[in-house]
Structure formats: C-alpha cells, structure tokens
Motif scaffolding. Structure first.
Motif, short mmCIF file in Angstrom:
data_model
loop_
_atom_site.label_atom_id
_atom_site.label_comp_id
_atom_site.label_asym_id
_atom_site.label_seq_id
_atom_site.Cartn_x
_atom_site.Cartn_y
_atom_site.Cartn_z
N ASP A 12 0.82 -1.11 -0.08
CA ASP A 12 0.17 0.08 0.13
C ASP A 12 0.83 1.21 0.17
O ASP A 12 1.92 1.36 0.22
N GLY A 13 0.33 2.15 -0.57
CA GLY A 13 1.20 3.51 -0.57
C GLY A 13 1.31 4.07 -1.81
O GLY A 13 0.69 3.84 -2.99
N ASP A 49 -6.28 1.28 -6.79
CA ASP A 49 -5.88 1.27 -5.11
C ASP A 49 -6.83 0.58 -4.25
O ASP A 49 -8.18 0.87 -4.53
N ALA A 50 -6.24 -0.13 -3.56
CA ALA A 50 -7.35 -1.04 -2.42
C ALA A 50 -8.17 -0.05 -1.76
O ALA A 50 -9.19 -0.29 -1.28
N SER A 51 -7.79 1.33 -1.54
CA SER A 51 -8.46 2.41 -0.90
C SER A 51 -9.78 2.72 -1.53
O SER A 51 -10.78 3.26 -1.13
N THR A 52 -9.89 2.27 -2.89
CA THR A 52 -11.16 2.39 -3.62
C THR A 52 -12.12 1.47 -3.70
O THR A 52 -13.16 1.64 -4.13
N PRO A 75 -0.63 -4.24 4.94
CA PRO A 75 0.31 -3.53 4.25
C PRO A 75 0.32 -3.96 2.87
O PRO A 75 1.16 -3.07 2.14
N GLU A 76 -0.43 -4.80 2.37
CA GLU A 76 -0.24 -5.29 0.82
C GLU A 76 -1.62 -5.26 0.45
O GLU A 76 -2.58 -5.77 1.20
N HIS A 77 -1.94 -5.26 -0.75
CA HIS A 77 -3.19 -5.73 -1.33
C HIS A 77 -3.08 -6.21 -2.99
O HIS A 77 -2.07 -6.04 -3.22
#
Length: 117
Positions: A12-13, A49-52, A75-77
């Motif tokens: 992530d990031g 992105d995972a946040s979406t 920490p990963e997606h």
C-alpha cells in the motif's frame, strides 16, 4: 488445460516513480506477449488502489451493508492479476516465477475450481 490466477500483491502507499515503474511495465508487457505466443494468456489487468474498494456484506435476516475501503486492512493488497491456462501447476509456477522476477512482488498462484479440462 487448467486456468490459474496469478495474483500480484503490492505494498500500500505511493506508486513507484515513472523511472522505476516504466521498465517493469515494459517487461510485463513482453511477458504478456510470451504468454499469448504460448496460447497461455486468457486475461489480465491491474486494479485500482485498495482504498477505492467497496465491500458489500449480507447479514442473516437480509440486511445488507456497504462499506468503503478494502475487505481487510494490511500492508499489501492485490494490485493486479493475470488469468492463464497451463497443463499443470508446475507450468503455472514457471510463469509466476517470471512475474516475481520482473516485479519483485509476492505472487499468488491459484487454480480456478473445476477448470481442468
């Protein structure tokens, strides 16, 4: 032939800078062409992105909840995947090794249930 998902897990990031990412994407494009030439490529795409992500869950009794964000925090997606056809797991793992070498990312290989033919 069995269909396998080759899933690429990314941290992530922040997305890596273009000078790092461009050569990796070019090599992945070359690998996709090799998969096509071997009649092994079915489908592949990157994910947003995972946040979406949006998660929809159903409770017993019928109540449905919609939640923003990924199903699980970590920490990963899953950042993208390819669907390939291969005669066996060893062949699928050979392709997965190539993805791992190119990206430096953890790669998950899973057969689709009932896909052997």
């Amino acid at each position: 032939m069995t269909q396998y998902m080759i899933g690429m897990y990314q941290p992530d990031g922040v997305v890596p800078p273009p000078e790092f990412l461009a050569p990796v994407m070019a090599r992945l494009g070359e690998l996709t062409e090799e998969l096509r030439a071997a009649d092994a490529f079915v489908f592949g795409r990157g994910l947003t992105d995972a946040s979406t992500a949006t998660v929809v869950t159903a409770e017993p009794g019928g109540e449905v909840h919609v939640t923003s964000g990924p199903y699980s925090e970590g920490p990963e997606h899953l950042g993208g995947f390819d669907i390939i056809e291969a005669p066996d797991l060893d062949t699928a793992l050979g392709w997965a090794r190539r993805f791992a070498e190119i990206t430096g990312l953890p790669i998950e290989v899973r057969a689709f249930a009932g896909s052997s033919g």
